[in-house]
Scaffold this motif. Sequence first.
Motif, short mmCIF file in Angstrom:
data_model
loop_
_atom_site.label_atom_id
_atom_site.label_comp_id
_atom_site.label_asym_id
_atom_site.label_seq_id
_atom_site.Cartn_x
_atom_site.Cartn_y
_atom_site.Cartn_z
N GLU A 30 40.82 60.89 32.35
CA GLU A 30 40.14 60.52 33.60
C GLU A 30 40.92 59.43 34.34
O GLU A 30 40.96 59.44 35.58
N HIS A 31 41.51 58.49 33.61
CA HIS A 31 42.36 57.48 34.25
C HIS A 31 43.53 58.17 34.96
O HIS A 31 43.86 57.87 36.11
N TYR A 32 44.14 59.11 34.27
CA TYR A 32 45.25 59.88 34.85
C TYR A 32 44.79 60.62 36.11
O TYR A 32 45.44 60.57 37.16
N ALA A 33 43.66 61.31 36.02
CA ALA A 33 43.17 62.10 37.15
C ALA A 33 42.85 61.22 38.35
O ALA A 33 43.17 61.57 39.50
N ASP A 34 42.23 60.06 38.11
CA ASP A 34 41.91 59.16 39.21
C ASP A 34 43.18 58.62 39.87
O ASP A 34 43.24 58.44 41.09
#
Length: 524
Positions: free
Chosen positions: A61-65
């Motif tokens: 999720e950090h990557y996607a954001d």
Amino acid sequence: MSINIIGAGLAGLSAALTLAEQGVPCNLVSYAPSERSQSVMAEGGINAALDTSGEHDTIEEHYADTIKGGVYLADENAVWGLCSHAPEIVTKLDRLGVPFSHNDKGIVQRYFGGQKKKRTAYVKASTGKMLVTALIDEVRKYEVKGLITRYPRHRFVQLILDNGACQGVQIADRFTGESIMLSGAVIIACGGMAGLFDGMTTGSTHNTSDVAAALFAQGVELSNLEFIQYHPTTIGISGKRLLISEAARGEGGRLFVRHNGEPWYFMEEKYPELKNLMPRDVVSAEMVAVTSRDDCEDQVYLDMTGIDKKVWKTRLSDLRDQCVHYIAVDPMKEPIPVSPGIHYFMGGIWVDEHHRTNIKNLYAAGECACQYHGANRLGGNSLLGAIYGGRVAAECIMKNRIEETNIGVQHTTYSEVSPLLAERISTILYRALPIMRNETDMKAAQQELNAMFTPDLNEAEKRRLSLALAMVRSAIERKESRGAHKRVDYPERDDASFRKQSVVRFENDQITLSLRDIPERRSE
């Protein structure tokens, strides 16, 4: 032969520590001591998917954001490396003594713009200062052992190049003028290009942009210069902009404008999911839009009066002190006037995911490089990017050690940009590259800058003008709106033509620009 690091903020300290821990000697060169670096000024926090808030946060999720926040322009392989190493980096910083806020579940994290989970570890609103302090203490251990040699009051003059490869660097003592030649690979960690907008940014006045300008003149490629982040909440003070940290909105601060005389919390109405914590480019653009309306006043306010007193005392006391000191307003009791100000440069020296530049044996990390943030940086990713980037550059150098060579004597005379010329360049760029841009103004700026090349200019002045022209040229050629680059004449995003890195190079006294494909994500 030692590795030479230009810049002693977080990226430079991280690189030096990485090398020293493996017994590799290095020189740490900086205009001023680390305590005066721009990294000290970073306030809000550092991101990592620690999931200490029980929100089921993940590295994915950090990557996607981060990819979404950068509007799909960042190198996905590099961003995955950044996000996947973030928990380990923050955990190590905690062990080194950074006084992050803690509770019985571990490190406390707060919300930050463009992110749906509490992911930002913090030390009140002085996170950068505390990270720098912790790394300084670690670096000093290796200074005593002779593995790190400090040059704490020195200017970068030029790279020493031989057959297109970097063999060392020339620096100069800014007190005595003594010129020093250092052989070995070079890591540039000189910070952003605030000097192009002298007095108009939240950045350090030491960041003149002249290192980037000198490198550009020597053939180093720069990338994505058109992406300049305007932070939504700044206040003009003497000589610069005062940053009101995104932490204020992360803890409940609300933006409003007076609409027909009544407070209108426009971000909450337009973006009900993230509200005041939309990515910075979105918030800044909305502030421009609402203050341009006939039925709204021309001033946006940040209302922090609803924040709990305990939060002020434990998490935002230093931010409150700044407001009282600089603008004589207590934000606990009344809203403060804010406006967007230049805060960060997503573009910079072109590097690949290993932080290699187009010049052999030359690396770059931190804000001076174009890595991780694409078209817009998420708050909390800059400190992470600096620490991780410095480490990656150092690790890559250790895998690709260069043979020692005789660099000879290639001294050049150091020159400086006159204050008058610096002011003229800043005024032209600020007028041409606001939050909302158009081709007419940018081409007019291009003509003005070209006309300023006169025979009486010194080399530093020619180089800064060339860098300014490269920035304007990059903005003109990107005929779309993406992230921090918003054009009224091309309001839509054009992935087919412009989901690419813009790359500028200075050759034969000419600026050339090309669009480069973004590397595809490798399967894990």
